[in-house]
Scaffold this motif. Sequence first.
Motif, PDB file in Angstrom:
ATOM      1  N   GLU A  41       0.874  -1.292  -0.044  1.00 17.49           N
ATOM      2  CA  GLU A  41      -0.129   0.043  -0.008  1.00 17.49           C
ATOM      3  C   GLU A  41       0.930   1.264  -0.104  1.00 17.49           C
ATOM      4  OE1 GLU A  41      -0.197  -2.450   1.939  1.00 17.49           O
ATOM      5  OE2 GLU A  41      -2.278  -3.091   2.300  1.00 17.49           O
ATOM      6  N   THR A  81       3.920   1.956  -1.197  1.00 20.88           N
ATOM      7  CA  THR A  81       4.466   2.100  -2.451  1.00 20.88           C
ATOM      8  C   THR A  81       3.574   2.550  -3.567  1.00 20.88           C
ATOM      9  OG1 THR A  81       4.557  -0.314  -2.779  1.00 20.88           O
ATOM     10  CG2 THR A  81       6.822   0.841  -2.040  1.00 20.88           C
ATOM     11  N   ALA A  82       2.324   1.918  -3.143  1.00 20.60           N
ATOM     12  CA  ALA A  82       1.226   2.304  -4.015  1.00 20.60           C
ATOM     13  C   ALA A  82       1.150   3.830  -4.452  1.00 20.60           C
ATOM     14  CB  ALA A  82      -0.182   1.570  -3.763  1.00 20.60           C
ATOM     15  N   THR A  90       3.466   5.914  -4.332  1.00 23.45           N
ATOM     16  CA  THR A  90       4.474   6.506  -4.993  1.00 23.45           C
ATOM     17  C   THR A  90       4.108   5.918  -6.620  1.00 23.45           C
ATOM     18  OG1 THR A  90       5.764   5.348  -3.386  1.00 23.45           O
ATOM     19  CG2 THR A  90       6.965   6.577  -4.972  1.00 23.45           C
ATOM     20  N   ALA A  91       4.010   7.154  -7.311  1.00 24.85           N
ATOM     21  CA  ALA A  91       3.449   6.640  -8.647  1.00 24.85           C
ATOM     22  C   ALA A  91       4.377   5.937  -9.453  1.00 24.85           C
ATOM     23  CB  ALA A  91       3.264   7.801  -9.502  1.00 24.85           C
ATOM     24  N   ALA A  92       5.757   6.152  -9.201  1.00 25.47           N
ATOM     25  CA  ALA A  92       6.943   5.336  -9.755  1.00 25.47           C
ATOM     26  C   ALA A  92       7.988   5.073  -9.021  1.00 25.47           C
ATOM     27  CB  ALA A  92       7.490   6.186 -11.204  1.00 25.47           C
ATOM     28  N   VAL A  93       8.973   4.262  -9.542  1.00 26.08           N
ATOM     29  CA  VAL A  93      10.121   4.065  -8.547  1.00 26.08           C
ATOM     30  C   VAL A  93      10.788   5.463  -8.199  1.00 26.08           C
ATOM     31  CG1 VAL A  93      12.443   2.959  -8.537  1.00 26.08           C
ATOM     32  CG2 VAL A  93      10.619   1.925  -9.705  1.00 26.08           C
ATOM     33  N   PRO A  94      10.834   5.566  -6.850  1.00 24.28           N
ATOM     34  CA  PRO A  94      11.360   6.838  -6.247  1.00 24.28           C
ATOM     35  C   PRO A  94      12.876   7.096  -7.041  1.00 24.28           C
ATOM     36  CG  PRO A  94      11.494   5.495  -4.451  1.00 24.28           C
ATOM     37  CD  PRO A  94      10.907   4.727  -5.671  1.00 24.28           C
TER      38      PRO A  94
END
Lengths: 85, 210
Positions: free
Chosen positions: B117, B119-120, B122-126
């Motif tokens: 949840e 990381t969800a 976060t739209a993309a890999v940071p």
Amino acid sequence: MECREPEPRHCRELADRISAYLDGELDAAGRRELEEHLGACLECACCVETLRRTIALCRWAAPQPIPEEFSRRLDALLERLVVAP
Amino acid sequence: MKNNPIPAAAVADEDTALVQRIVAGERELFRVLVERYAPRLYTFGRRMCRNEADAEDLVQETLFNAFRHLPEFRFESRFKNWLYRIAVNVCRKRHRRLRQAAEEELPLEDLEKRLPEETARTAAVPLWARLPLERLLSEELIAQVHEAIWSLPEKYRVVLLLRDIEEFSTEETARLLRLTPGNVKVRLHRARLYLRERLKGYFRHGMQGT
Ligand SMILES: [Zn+2]
């Protein structure tokens, strides 16, 4: 690329295997299952990349050179060890 | 040092012949082993112990014990593994003396449940996980990583160091620590998750663009 139909339970099960995946310790079937999921689930792909980077940072930040003063004391210890009868 | 009959090596590597010669009487060759291993042992010590003097003691005591007990080395593992077994024991004895809680657990239950949840959002890999590593490197980040490692309970820290820094295999680490391979894997995974959370926090608050 987005996880439109997230299956949190499946994600959670797979998340436990990410370390084993990064370490090359999954069998072929396990690896295939995870990689297929990673192609479809951005969240899990993100987990893998941040964990991979964490390990890299750890490895990179760890080394610590021996201070010169300690190096001299080690020499002295060695001297005593190898010379002593 | 007594001269016991030298057993044939079951596991041979670049240290084997050297160790055999030292045990056979060429004591001064121990220097070569010290040159080879003292730097890594020191790194291991500094990551195990927050205190610099403790790390130095760890290195000295490990080398001293290794030299003294070298005739007892049976060549059943690599010398390096045997040496680290000594280092781990020195560390444990020290921590017992300091009455540090070795059985401390990592508060990871919530963390693991939160994982997908969180990381969800976060739209993309940071960025911190995407940028070339060289772009991230700084003294401050080094200090952060060290802090994060030190804040791990010892039983997780030692597994992380042996696996990810010293690059022992899961099997070797298990033998070294007298744990099951499954146990090593679980502790390693948890240690990494914990470090990642710490680093995430750092990049979120301490750095721009992540
Ligand atoms: Zn997923």
